[in-house]
Design a protein around this motif. Structure first.
Motif, PDB file in Angstrom:
ATOM      1  N   THR A   1       0.826  -1.215   0.000  1.00  0.00           N
ATOM      2  CA  THR A   1       0.000   0.000   0.000  1.00  0.00           C
ATOM      3  C   THR A   1       0.856   1.259   0.000  1.00  0.00           C
ATOM      4  O   THR A   1       0.575   2.209  -0.740  1.00  0.00           O
ATOM      5  CB  THR A   1      -0.944   0.005   1.219  1.00  0.00           C
ATOM      6  OG1 THR A   1      -1.721  -1.194   1.233  1.00  0.00           O
ATOM      7  CG2 THR A   1      -1.884   1.202   1.166  1.00  0.00           C
TER       8      THR A   1
ATOM      9  N   PHE B   1       2.398   1.758  -3.396  1.00  0.00           N
ATOM     10  CA  PHE B   1       1.364   2.266  -4.307  1.00  0.00           C
ATOM     11  C   PHE B   1       1.145   3.755  -4.085  1.00  0.00           C
ATOM     12  O   PHE B   1       1.001   4.533  -5.030  1.00  0.00           O
ATOM     13  CB  PHE B   1       0.066   1.490  -4.064  1.00  0.00           C
ATOM     14  CG  PHE B   1      -1.087   1.932  -4.911  1.00  0.00           C
ATOM     15  CD1 PHE B   1      -1.333   1.347  -6.145  1.00  0.00           C
ATOM     16  CD2 PHE B   1      -1.954   2.930  -4.460  1.00  0.00           C
ATOM     17  CE1 PHE B   1      -2.416   1.753  -6.931  1.00  0.00           C
ATOM     18  CE2 PHE B   1      -3.030   3.342  -5.230  1.00  0.00           C
ATOM     19  CZ  PHE B   1      -3.266   2.758  -6.476  1.00  0.00           C
TER      20      PHE B   1
ATOM     21  N   ALA C   1       3.299  -2.890  -7.152  1.00  0.00           N
ATOM     22  CA  ALA C   1       2.402  -1.889  -6.569  1.00  0.00           C
ATOM     23  C   ALA C   1       2.838  -0.473  -6.937  1.00  0.00           C
ATOM     24  O   ALA C   1       1.998   0.399  -7.195  1.00  0.00           O
ATOM     25  CB  ALA C   1       2.367  -2.048  -5.049  1.00  0.00           C
TER      26      ALA C   1
ATOM     27  N   ALA D   1       1.699   0.137 -10.434  1.00  0.00           N
ATOM     28  CA  ALA D   1       0.253   0.353 -10.446  1.00  0.00           C
ATOM     29  C   ALA D   1      -0.098   1.721  -9.872  1.00  0.00           C
ATOM     30  O   ALA D   1      -1.009   2.405 -10.366  1.00  0.00           O
ATOM     31  CB  ALA D   1      -0.437  -0.745  -9.637  1.00  0.00           C
ATOM     32  N   GLY D   2       0.646   2.145  -8.835  1.00  0.00           N
ATOM     33  CA  GLY D   2       0.393   3.462  -8.250  1.00  0.00           C
ATOM     34  C   GLY D   2       0.682   4.588  -9.222  1.00  0.00           C
ATOM     35  O   GLY D   2      -0.058   5.576  -9.293  1.00  0.00           O
TER      36      GLY D   2
END
Length: 399
Positions: free
Chosen positions: A230, A233, A352, A355-356
């Protein structure tokens, strides 16, 4: 007794210094490869979209890293496997660079894909060697992990910066070949590290899918994975927001991103002086929340000078958080799958981050503040979930 312990400390300090040099070299090659290949592709007259595809050919295979990582947990001498990975990464990158100006882009892309397969060995794979260098004491391990954070920060800064400088002074092909040489040179440093204890014969070493299941079942490792992914991201939104907020003055965006990098290095330096001391599981939740607060600060801070400070503080917070995740991987990973745990978390972190970046680019059209707002909310949510998960489960990390 005192003389013996002093010599042991000196040997460990020397080994840690060799580790930082070797890790920085090979990670610079991994971190700067995308910039090098994109610059080289553009210099060869290829369209921007194809240059981007070639760059992605290096990063996308990181997701496959865990499926070749089991060998690291079963090898009698993991140094040789990591060193071989560094050599292959450098040779394949150099071969792709030499072919790109003279052949159809498909063949360099295939070589770059093969090169990227070894990337996870140069990130999480090397980090899994730290316990053998630092020794069993938690304080020594935490200080070594602080140096590891600095290695990542230096590589992430020096790799792309060196590529850009050499490409401007000479040409992108020279920059790429020198970057590939750094990986091969770093392999020699890896072989000079202390040898880790070989695996105990007869111990069941899980495969990659089983290792991932083990991580999901283990509360501390589950939370390590959740928070690492997280935060990766979320912080990926920073360059996109910086570029959108300073659209009329592009150099300002570079200064903001540089401030983040400097803050990251300062955070690493602070950790070398005073390593993290609390339980890693709880530290990750607290420091993820700190990252969210800093992301919100970058969102609300008016003025360029204040924004520079906010970006720097966010980099510092992320360095502290990253050190806590390294401690979590080291302290909660089962011995039989330590290397795979490091590589799984590292591979998913890179995915991640990609993707972020894509998500931030998709929503930045609604306002430069939107990516940071969503990133901060996502990080707060993950921190809250980790706290609730810890309070509800009494599980222990498997050993």
């Amino acid at each position: 007794m005192g003389t013996g312990s002093g010599r042991l400390r000196d040997r460990r300090a020397a080994a840690l210094a060799r580790y930082v040099v070797a890790a920085t070299l090979v990670r610079s090659a991994d971190g700067g490869a995308v910039v090098a290949i994109v610059l080289l592709a553009l210099d060869c007259g290829l369209p921007g979209w194809l240059a981007g595809v070639l760059g992605a050919s290096i990063t996308a295979p990181h997701l496959l890293g865990p499926f070749i990582a089991r060998r690291l947990d079963t090898a009698d001498d993991g140094r040789k496997l990591i060193a071989l990975s560094a050599v292959l990464h450098g040779v394949l990158l150099g071969a792709a660079a030499l072919l790109l100006p003279v052949t159809w882009p498909l063949w360099p892309a295939l070589l770059l894909f093969a090169s990227g397969l070894f990337g996870p060995m140069l990130t999480g794979g090397i980090s899994s060697r730290l316990p053998a260098i630092a020794g069993p004491a938690q304080r020594s391990q935490r200080r070594a992990q602080s140096w590891d954070v600095a290695s990542y920060g230096l590589a992430g800064t020096l790799g792309p910066a060196a590529v850009a400088w050499i490409a401007a002074a000479a040409d992108p092909l020279t920059a790429t070949l020198l970057l590939a040489s750094a990986a091969v040179l770093g392999a020699g440093g890896i072989l000079a590290l202390p040898r880790q204890e070989p695996p105990v014969r007869g111990v069941d070493v899980p495969g990659p899918v089983r290792t991932l299941r083990l991580m999901v079942r283990s509360g501390p490792l589950r939370r390590t994975l959740l928070l690492t992914v997280t935060v990766a991201f979320s912080v990926a939104a920073l360059p996109i927001s910086a570029a959108a907020a300073t659209l009329d003055t592009p150099p300002a965006a570079g200064a903001l991103v540089a401030a983040y990098g400097i803050g990251n290095l300062l955070g690493s330096a602070a950790l070398m002086i005073r390593p993290l001391r609390r339980d890693a599981d709880r530290l990750m939740s607290s420091l993820a929340l700190l990252v969210a607060v800093m992301l919100t600060l970058t969102l609300l801070t008016p003025g360029f000078s204040a924004s520079l400070a906010a970006f720097g503080l966010t980099g510092t917070a992320n360095a502290l958080f990253f050190a806590a995740t390294l401690a979590g991987r080291s302290e909660y990973a089962p011995q039989a799958a330590r290397g795979q745990v490091f590589i799984w978390v590292g591979a998913l972190k890179i995915a991640a981050g990609s993707a972020g970046t894509a998500a931030a680019g998709a929503v930045v059209t609604f306002g430069s503040w939107v990516p940071l707002g969503l990133a901060s909310a996502a990080t707060v949510g993950a921190a809250a979930i980790s706290v609730l998960d810890r309070s509800r489960s009494g599980d222990r990390p498997p050993r």
